[in-house]
Design a protein around this motif. Sequence first.
Motif, short mmCIF file in Angstrom:
data_model
loop_
_atom_site.label_atom_id
_atom_site.label_comp_id
_atom_site.label_asym_id
_atom_site.label_seq_id
_atom_site.Cartn_x
_atom_site.Cartn_y
_atom_site.Cartn_z
N TRP A 6 0.83 -1.20 0.00
CA TRP A 6 0.00 0.00 0.00
C TRP A 6 0.87 1.26 0.00
CZ3 TRP A 6 -3.56 1.77 4.59
CH2 TRP A 6 -4.45 2.75 4.13
N PHE A 7 1.93 1.24 0.81
CA PHE A 7 2.80 2.40 0.94
C PHE A 7 3.51 2.73 -0.36
CE2 PHE A 7 7.05 4.10 1.72
CZ PHE A 7 6.77 5.24 2.44
N TRP A 8 4.11 1.71 -1.00
CA TRP A 8 4.90 1.99 -2.20
C TRP A 8 4.04 2.28 -3.42
CZ3 TRP A 8 9.36 3.61 -1.18
CH2 TRP A 8 10.11 3.08 -0.11
N LYS A 9 2.78 1.90 -3.37
CA LYS A 9 1.87 2.25 -4.46
C LYS A 9 1.34 3.67 -4.32
CE LYS A 9 0.24 -2.44 -5.40
NZ LYS A 9 -0.92 -3.37 -5.32
N SER A 10 1.43 4.22 -3.11
CA SER A 10 0.92 5.56 -2.86
C SER A 10 2.00 6.59 -3.18
CB SER A 10 0.49 5.70 -1.39
OG SER A 10 0.08 7.02 -1.12
N ALA A 64 0.61 12.55 2.20
CA ALA A 64 -0.40 13.27 2.98
C ALA A 64 -1.75 12.58 2.87
CB ALA A 64 -0.50 14.72 2.50
N SER A 65 -2.09 12.13 1.66
CA SER A 65 -3.35 11.41 1.46
C SER A 65 -3.35 10.08 2.20
CB SER A 65 -3.59 11.19 -0.04
OG SER A 65 -4.76 10.43 -0.26
N LEU A 66 -2.21 9.39 2.17
CA LEU A 66 -2.08 8.12 2.87
C LEU A 66 -2.22 8.33 4.39
CD1 LEU A 66 -1.42 5.09 2.88
CD2 LEU A 66 1.01 5.70 2.88
N TYR A 67 -1.60 9.39 4.88
CA TYR A 67 -1.71 9.72 6.31
C TYR A 67 -3.17 9.96 6.70
CZ TYR A 67 -1.23 12.40 10.63
OH TYR A 67 -1.36 12.85 11.93
N ASN A 68 -3.86 10.75 5.88
CA ASN A 68 -5.26 11.08 6.20
C ASN A 68 -6.16 9.85 6.13
OD1 ASN A 68 -4.74 13.81 6.61
ND2 ASN A 68 -4.93 14.28 4.42
N ARG A 69 -5.88 8.96 5.21
CA ARG A 69 -6.70 7.74 5.11
C ARG A 69 -6.51 6.85 6.33
NH1 ARG A 69 -5.62 4.76 -0.43
NH2 ARG A 69 -3.85 6.20 -0.56
N ILE A 70 -5.26 6.70 6.76
CA ILE A 70 -4.99 5.89 7.95
C ILE A 70 -5.60 6.55 9.18
CG2 ILE A 70 -3.18 4.98 9.46
CD1 ILE A 70 -1.38 4.78 7.00
#
Length: 237
Positions: free
Chosen positions: A56-60, A64-70
């Motif tokens: 998930w991380f390397w596809k993102s 900032a968007s990944l942080y907000n989703r988590i």
Amino acid sequence: MKFDTTILELVLDASLLVQMVMLLLLTLSFVSWYLIFYNSRRLKKAGQHARSFEDWFWKSRDFASLYNRINAHDYHEQGMEKLFMAGYTEFARMRKQAEAIAADRLSATQRAMQIVLNNEADELEKNLPTLATIGSVSPYIGLFGTVWGIMHSFHALADAKQVTLAMVAPGISEALIATALGLFAAIPAVIAYNQQITQVDRLLSRYHSFSEEFTSVLQRHAYTSPAATGATSSTNE
């Protein structure tokens, strides 16, 4: 069936102290098996979670968007998620401090992730000392029961004028059950400890590698403007 009945009779005929030793060893065996299954399940889930989050991380491309989703998910963060959240939160906070240089930002980010990494190591290893203790002390507890049982058997024969093997054998058999129970408790605990400490080391190594890789990625963003990575919009500070 006769064998089972004989073992039961030997246990019931043993002295009180030897019976207490046997009960203790059975308790330790139950505890060790519970921890073995509990740790196996927990480590398996942690490994699966690490693999899925890495993908998930390397596809993102937008941290900032990944942080907000988590942050929006209502569940307990674990493993790499905690590392990412701690590192990115600290990085975003330091980016807002105009006087902080890039090296200071990265240093603060690394410290934040190291604290999380240490906490995760403590969490993953918290049951392993118990397994190690059971594996190391159980044979000696069993041996103590055996020695005491043999002493008790010979003491009971002190007044006998003629001692035969048939008179001594039951007492020795009772005592040797304690040694068998000690090994029964110790062997699975030692095997499980060696396997699980290896799993923990591999998982922590994976966490450490992720921390280093994430720091390298942030290092490339440390000298750019905050808007370039969305750092200022990722936290609510």
